[in-house]
Design a protein around this motif. Structure first.
Motif, PDB file in Angstrom:
ATOM      1  N   VAL A   1     -72.025 115.723  26.245  1.00 35.48           N
ATOM      2  CA  VAL A   1     -71.569 115.709  27.498  1.00 35.48           C
ATOM      3  C   VAL A   1     -71.657 114.367  28.051  1.00 35.48           C
ATOM      4  O   VAL A   1     -70.369 113.718  28.510  1.00 35.48           O
ATOM      5  CB  VAL A   1     -72.243 116.758  28.415  1.00 35.48           C
TER       6      VAL A   1
ATOM      7  N   TYR B   1     -68.280 111.937  28.890  1.00 37.67           N
ATOM      8  CA  TYR B   1     -67.763 111.248  30.027  1.00 37.67           C
ATOM      9  C   TYR B   1     -67.719 109.758  29.971  1.00 37.67           C
ATOM     10  O   TYR B   1     -66.921 109.095  30.389  1.00 37.67           O
ATOM     11  CB  TYR B   1     -68.983 111.446  31.009  1.00 37.67           C
TER      12      TYR B   1
ATOM     13  N   MET C   1     -64.298 108.935  28.627  1.00 37.42           N
ATOM     14  CA  MET C   1     -63.528 109.001  29.722  1.00 37.42           C
ATOM     15  C   MET C   1     -63.515 108.161  30.697  1.00 37.42           C
ATOM     16  O   MET C   1     -62.281 107.152  31.081  1.00 37.42           O
ATOM     17  CB  MET C   1     -63.611 110.534  30.647  1.00 37.42           C
ATOM     18  N   LEU C   2     -64.555 107.544  31.126  1.00 41.01           N
ATOM     19  CA  LEU C   2     -64.554 106.470  31.962  1.00 41.01           C
ATOM     20  C   LEU C   2     -64.131 105.115  31.355  1.00 41.01           C
ATOM     21  O   LEU C   2     -63.360 104.191  32.065  1.00 41.01           O
ATOM     22  CB  LEU C   2     -65.928 106.276  32.570  1.00 41.01           C
TER      23      LEU C   2
ATOM     24  N   SER D   1     -63.736 121.932  35.608  1.00 41.80           N
ATOM     25  CA  SER D   1     -63.864 121.012  34.665  1.00 41.80           C
ATOM     26  C   SER D   1     -63.284 119.616  35.266  1.00 41.80           C
ATOM     27  O   SER D   1     -64.010 118.299  35.101  1.00 41.80           O
ATOM     28  CB  SER D   1     -63.369 121.247  33.360  1.00 41.80           C
TER      29      SER D   1
ATOM     30  N   LEU E   1     -65.881 118.418  37.819  1.00 44.06           N
ATOM     31  CA  LEU E   1     -66.923 117.487  37.208  1.00 44.06           C
ATOM     32  C   LEU E   1     -66.532 116.379  36.882  1.00 44.06           C
ATOM     33  O   LEU E   1     -67.217 115.326  36.937  1.00 44.06           O
ATOM     34  CB  LEU E   1     -67.387 118.554  36.110  1.00 44.06           C
ATOM     35  N   MET E   2     -65.221 116.207  36.325  1.00 46.78           N
ATOM     36  CA  MET E   2     -64.881 114.830  35.758  1.00 46.78           C
ATOM     37  C   MET E   2     -64.754 113.593  36.884  1.00 46.78           C
ATOM     38  O   MET E   2     -65.175 112.746  36.968  1.00 46.78           O
ATOM     39  CB  MET E   2     -63.568 114.808  35.087  1.00 46.78           C
TER      40      MET E   2
ATOM     41  N   PHE F   1     -68.050 112.780  38.076  1.00 44.89           N
ATOM     42  CA  PHE F   1     -68.807 111.671  37.373  1.00 44.89           C
ATOM     43  C   PHE F   1     -67.991 110.428  37.397  1.00 44.89           C
ATOM     44  O   PHE F   1     -68.508 109.417  37.449  1.00 44.89           O
ATOM     45  CB  PHE F   1     -68.564 112.188  35.769  1.00 44.89           C
TER      46      PHE F   1
ATOM     47  N   VAL G   1     -74.723 116.205  36.730  1.00 40.53           N
ATOM     48  CA  VAL G   1     -73.923 116.688  35.801  1.00 40.53           C
ATOM     49  C   VAL G   1     -74.286 117.231  34.453  1.00 40.53           C
ATOM     50  O   VAL G   1     -74.260 118.057  33.884  1.00 40.53           O
ATOM     51  CB  VAL G   1     -72.637 115.768  35.726  1.00 40.53           C
TER      52      VAL G   1
END
Lengths: 143, 192
Positions: free
Chosen positions: A104, A108, A111-112, B148, B151-152, B155, B166
């Motif tokens: 997870v 993320y 993604m960032l 989802s 949550l993105m 973050f 998270v």
């Protein structure tokens, strides 16, 4: 913050210390992000394989315990191997949950990194996902 | 089942009361978060991880965290949201498996080798489009997609406490719900 993809040699990725100024730094950052994406795909496959291995190795003991319970026998001498198996099962599952957290977090982070809107980084992520999928997914169908 | 998160970048301005002129990249509006470097371009949104609880925007324009107590409450709420997301994924999987137990057999005549007619039986496992299980799956899918994305976005605040919430919530949810799922698969299914 630019809201479109740009080609640039400067970026700040994720942390304050990860600031890129030069083409060499950008190339290194693209490599790191690529490896991160490869690792992400690898962890996905690894988790599935681990679950499959655990399910194949442990069902006999758990079904034995279920049979012992339905027969109504008080598992006196049989309880120790069964409880050891359950202990192993808990450890395996705890390890899998840790792997899930890592998956997870890496997802993320990727993604960032893409959110920096730097085209090189984005291409690095796409290439890394492709390479990771290519290397890892054949291992999934192998028993 | 593919467990990967949606990585789509849908940037929505969390503070809708911000006037559009602030989107100019060369603005020098300073953000009071730690870790801001003294560049010319100061970002409105933090672009690096920081730990803080002052003036943290969370998803909606009314939700601003200003004190440590509010941050603790937000931590718990985000933790529970991530746990709920993992549970929803597992619940959808088990619902799908349960609803696909109904198997439709479909026999049709096929010409055989010696001019005889054989009956070939097709087995289809699936759901009808207007059946209740499929509609339920669709509603749960929408809820899962929305959560989802939330949550993105959480973050994306780059707040260290919320990001840890998270990740920890996802791990705990996976631990609690996937354990139950694995045990059920163990005992009730004879062949995997």
């Amino acid at each position: 913050m630019a809201m479109h993809f740009i080609f640039s040699d400067t970026a700040v990725l994720l942390f304050d210390f990860w600031s890129v100024h030069s083409p060499a730094g950008m190339a290194l950052s693209v490599l790191v992000v690529l490896l991160l994406a490869v690792l992400y795909e690898g962890i996905k496959v690894g988790k599935a394989k681990l679950l499959h291995q655990v399910l194949v190795n442990l069902p006999t003991s758990i079904s034995q315990q279920a049979i012992a319970e339905t027969d109504g026998e008080s598992a006196g001498s049989d309880s120790s191997p069964v409880s050891r198996t359950h202990h192993r099962w808990y450890l395996c599952h705890f390890g899998q949950s840790l792997i899930h957290v890592i998956q997870v977090v890496i997802g993320y982070f990727i993604m960032l990194a893409v959110m920096s809107y730097n085209t090189w980084i984005f291409l690095g992520v796409v290439l890394g996902s492709a390479v990771g999928y290519y290397l890892a997914y054949p291992l999934l169908s192998m028993a | 089942m593919d467990h990967s998160h949606h990585m789509e970048m849908s940037y929505t301005d969390p503070n809708s009361t911000m006037p559009p002129s602030h989107h100019h990249p060369t603005t020098s509006a300073s953000h009071s978060h730690g870790g801001g470097d003294s560049n010319m371009m100061m970002m409105m949104m933090p672009m690096t991880f920081y730990f803080g609880f002052e003036n943290v925007q969370l998803l909606f324009s009314g939700l601003v965290i200003n004190t440590a107590g509010e941050m603790a409450g937000a931590f718990v709420a985000v933790f529970l949201l991530a746990m709920f997301y993992e549970g929803l994924k597992i619940a959808r999987e088990s619902l799908l498996r349960k609803s696909q137990v109904s198997i439709r057999y479909n026999s049709m005549p096929v010409p055989g080798p010696n001019g005889t007619i054989l009956m070939e039986t097709h087995k289809t496992v699936g759901q009808q489009m207007l059946s209740f299980p499929h509609l339920l799956q669709t509603v749960l899918h929408i809820i899962q997609v929305v959560i989802s994305y939330f949550l993105m976005l959480i973050f994306m605040t780059y707040n260290g406490y919320l990001c840890i919430a998270v990740a920890a919530g996802a791990g705990t949810g996976y631990f609690l719900f996937s354990w139950k799922k694995a045990v059920v698969v163990d005992i009730t299914e004879h062949c995997h």
